[in-house]
Design a protein around this motif. Structure first.
Motif, PDB file in Angstrom:
ATOM      1  N   LEU A 134       0.824  -1.211   0.000  1.00 16.85           N
ATOM      2  CA  LEU A 134       0.000   0.000   0.000  1.00 16.85           C
ATOM      3  C   LEU A 134       0.861   1.266   0.000  1.00 16.85           C
ATOM      4  CD1 LEU A 134      -2.919  -0.971   2.398  1.00 16.85           C
ATOM      5  CD2 LEU A 134      -2.862  -1.038  -0.095  1.00 16.85           C
ATOM      6  N   ARG A 135       2.066   1.177   0.545  1.00 14.98           N
ATOM      7  CA  ARG A 135       2.954   2.341   0.522  1.00 14.98           C
ATOM      8  C   ARG A 135       3.594   2.540  -0.853  1.00 14.98           C
ATOM      9  NH1 ARG A 135       4.560   0.709   5.935  1.00 14.98           N
ATOM     10  NH2 ARG A 135       6.463  -0.188   5.113  1.00 14.98           N
ATOM     11  N   MET A 248      -1.564   3.591   9.981  1.00 17.87           N
ATOM     12  CA  MET A 248      -1.739   4.865  10.685  1.00 17.87           C
ATOM     13  C   MET A 248      -0.391   5.484  11.024  1.00 17.87           C
ATOM     14  SD  MET A 248      -5.207   4.528  13.023  1.00 17.87           S
ATOM     15  CE  MET A 248      -4.547   3.309  14.143  1.00 17.87           C
ATOM     16  N   GLU A 249       0.614   4.650  11.297  1.00 21.68           N
ATOM     17  CA  GLU A 249       1.967   5.165  11.532  1.00 21.68           C
ATOM     18  C   GLU A 249       2.516   5.846  10.279  1.00 21.68           C
ATOM     19  OE1 GLU A 249       4.358   1.913  12.816  1.00 21.68           O
ATOM     20  OE2 GLU A 249       3.345   1.719  14.755  1.00 21.68           O
ATOM     21  N   SER A 250       2.039   5.421   9.097  1.00 22.53           N
ATOM     22  CA  SER A 250       2.486   6.004   7.827  1.00 22.53           C
ATOM     23  C   SER A 250       1.606   7.165   7.384  1.00 22.53           C
ATOM     24  CB  SER A 250       2.491   4.926   6.731  1.00 22.53           C
ATOM     25  OG  SER A 250       3.352   3.868   7.075  1.00 22.53           O
ATOM     26  N   GLY A 251       0.630   7.532   8.216  1.00 16.61           N
ATOM     27  CA  GLY A 251      -0.232   8.652   7.883  1.00 16.61           C
ATOM     28  C   GLY A 251      -1.417   8.302   7.006  1.00 16.61           C
ATOM     29  N   ILE A 252      -1.752   7.010   6.894  1.00 13.24           N
ATOM     30  CA  ILE A 252      -2.882   6.559   6.082  1.00 13.24           C
ATOM     31  C   ILE A 252      -4.089   6.342   6.994  1.00 13.24           C
ATOM     32  CG2 ILE A 252      -3.755   4.718   4.575  1.00 13.24           C
ATOM     33  CD1 ILE A 252      -0.831   4.206   3.730  1.00 13.24           C
ATOM     34  N   LEU A 270      -8.512  -1.388  20.575  1.00 10.63           N
ATOM     35  CA  LEU A 270      -7.244  -1.846  20.017  1.00 10.63           C
ATOM     36  C   LEU A 270      -6.641  -0.846  19.033  1.00 10.63           C
ATOM     37  CD1 LEU A 270      -8.194  -5.589  19.395  1.00 10.63           C
ATOM     38  CD2 LEU A 270      -6.517  -4.760  21.059  1.00 10.63           C
ATOM     39  N   VAL A 271      -7.501  -0.204  18.216  1.00 14.47           N
ATOM     40  CA  VAL A 271      -7.014   0.761  17.217  1.00 14.47           C
ATOM     41  C   VAL A 271      -7.867   2.026  17.307  1.00 14.47           C
ATOM     42  CG1 VAL A 271      -5.871  -0.774  15.575  1.00 14.47           C
ATOM     43  CG2 VAL A 271      -8.347  -0.589  15.503  1.00 14.47           C
TER      44      VAL A 271
END
Length: 453
Positions: A134-135, A248-252, A270-271
């Motif tokens: 996805l990145r 989410m760590e990658s800003g998505i 959890l999220v």
């Protein structure tokens, strides 16, 4: 090597098949007689019926002189007990499948206290694979070497692409990117090409390079897709939790659609940064209501292959640009490919590769050590990373005079912080990380790439 596999589920069976084909002596333990009978009829392995947590069963399987045991039962606790027992009996190395996130936070303690050599989490590995895809949305698959310094990107050439009809030797001049095509899959055949090879629409190519060079290549070739900013995930299981955190760590931004209300409440804890929708993602009206047509990516992660496939086809028809599907049965890949969906992940395949890499590295304790192994082109080709040792037969010789065996390509060298796409003048040095592409199963040490070795 003598290897015991405790638990003959999807992962255990897959690992037993791969390692048996590589010539290892495999003993499989399972307490289900039907599973044991099926295994003995289909694979060249020794089967032992019983509990792998029972020292008597382990003794019968030969744990006293085993090189390695892989504990792959459903219970984390059973896998840990199995590992402890096997080590006490004399087994040299232990790999344990641990899935609980609480245990995963204590990996160093578990290794030291329980004597575990490697801890494997299939769901986390699957999430990492999807996150990499996805990145880099132009890719069908992304494999990383030397901590991400070099990558191999799988990409399908589309009709009217600039790559259609191009010879490989013309790529560098046309696109000014330092990359190398190491594998071409065409019509079910895996080809390790030379510079005179001509690419065609429909080819599945594996391209090696540093991340920034790969982006430059795909932009110049007109194949670069826009960055994924939001993703919809179907199913809220363990993989979805790991994947959501990585994205989410990658800003998505992430939306999870999960049918079970109790699980939805758990997911909120959890999220907490994700958007949780309680609903049936196999229903088109729910997907439309929750914004499927405005999603950059759709990931199907339920435990039902059929639901994952059908819903992914619907997402494709709704105009979603990037789709990833998890399946347990590998033969579904052909159905998805015919529907225009190339990105298929199978947890058991990912873990099998990881374990094959570990076993291959154990077999090669002297000389240039193997650090990474990936299987490409449906397992027909392997990409391996070796750390080059002092005194290697490959050191100090320009590649144009190094006599390589057929169907072998040195696709990249990582030297410090630099990724080198080699040419005839390149010289391999001690300490380099060499990425080698070759036919599957034939390479166990770096010096074996040279004629006469």
């Amino acid at each position: 090597m003598k290897i015991i596999i405790a638990g003959a589920g999807k992962i255990g069976y897959s690992v037993a098949s791969i390692l048996s084909d590589e010539g290892h002596d495999i003993i499989v333990i399972d307490n289900n007689p039907t599973v044991i009978n099926n295994l003995s009829n289909n694979l060249d392995v020794i089967c032992v019926e019983g509990s792998a947590a029972n020292p008597e069963t382990l003794t019968e399987a030969g744990a006293a002189d085993a090189d390695l045991i892989m504990a792959a039962m459903r219970s984390d606790e059973m896998n840990m007990v199995c590992g402890i027992s096997a080590r006490k009996l004399g087994t040299k190395h232990v790999i344990a499948r641990i899935r609980d996130t609480g245990y995963m936070k204590q990996t160093e303690f578990l290794r030291e206290a329980l004597g575990l050599s490697v801890i494997v989490n299939p769901e986390l590995e699957c999430a990492k694979e999807i996150s990499r895809i996805l990145r880099f949305p132009s890719a069908i698959r992304v494999d990383a070497f030397s901590k991400g310094s070099a990558e191999i990107i799988e990409h399908r050439i589309l009709p009217d692409s600039k790559l259609d009809g191009m010879q490989l030797k013309d790529m560098v001049g046309s696109f000014s990117a330092k990359v190398l095509v190491g594998v071409v899959e065409r019509g079910g055949e895996a080809i390790i090409p030379n510079g005179n090879f001509t690419l065609k629409a429909g080819d599945l190519i594996s391209v090696t390079g540093a991340s920034q060079e790969l982006r430059k290549f795909f932009v110049a070739a007109g194949q670069y897709r826009k960055r994924v900013k939001n993703t919809m995930i179907m199913g809220g299981g363990r993989i979805a939790v790991h994947l959501t955190r990585l994205l989410m760590e990658s800003g998505i931004s992430v939306t999870i659609v999960e049918a079970d209300r109790t699980r939805c409440e758990e997911l909120c804890d959890l999220v907490p940064g994700a958007r949780i929708i309680c609903g049936d993602a196999t229903r088109g009206d729910i997907l439309l209501e929750e914004g499927i047509k405005s999603s950059d990516a759709f990931v199907a992660l339920t435990g039902d292959d059929g639901d994952n496939i059908i819903t992914s086809i619907y997402a494709k028809q709704s105009g979603v640009g990037k789709i990833v599907v998890k399946v347990n049965r590998e033969y579904y890949s052909d159905i998805l490919e015919s529907s225009g969906i190339d990105c298929v992940v199978t947890p058991k395949t990912l873990i099998s590769q990881q374990l094959a890499r570990y076993v291959r590295a154990m077999s090669n304790s002297v000389g240039s050590s193997m650090e990474t192994l990936y299987r490409l082109a449906d397992g027909k080709v392997e990409a391996l990373e070796f750390k080059v040792a002092e005194g290697s037969a490959c050191v100090g010789i320009p590649l144009k005079t190094l006599r390589l065996k057929p169907n072998i390509i040195i696709s990249a060298l990582v030297r410090g912080s630099n990724t080198i796409i080699p040419d005839g003048e390149t010289v391999i040095k001690p300490g380099d990380h060499a990425v080698i592409v070759t036919r599957a199963g034939r390479l166990k040490e770096l010096d074996s790439i040279v004629e006469g070795r």
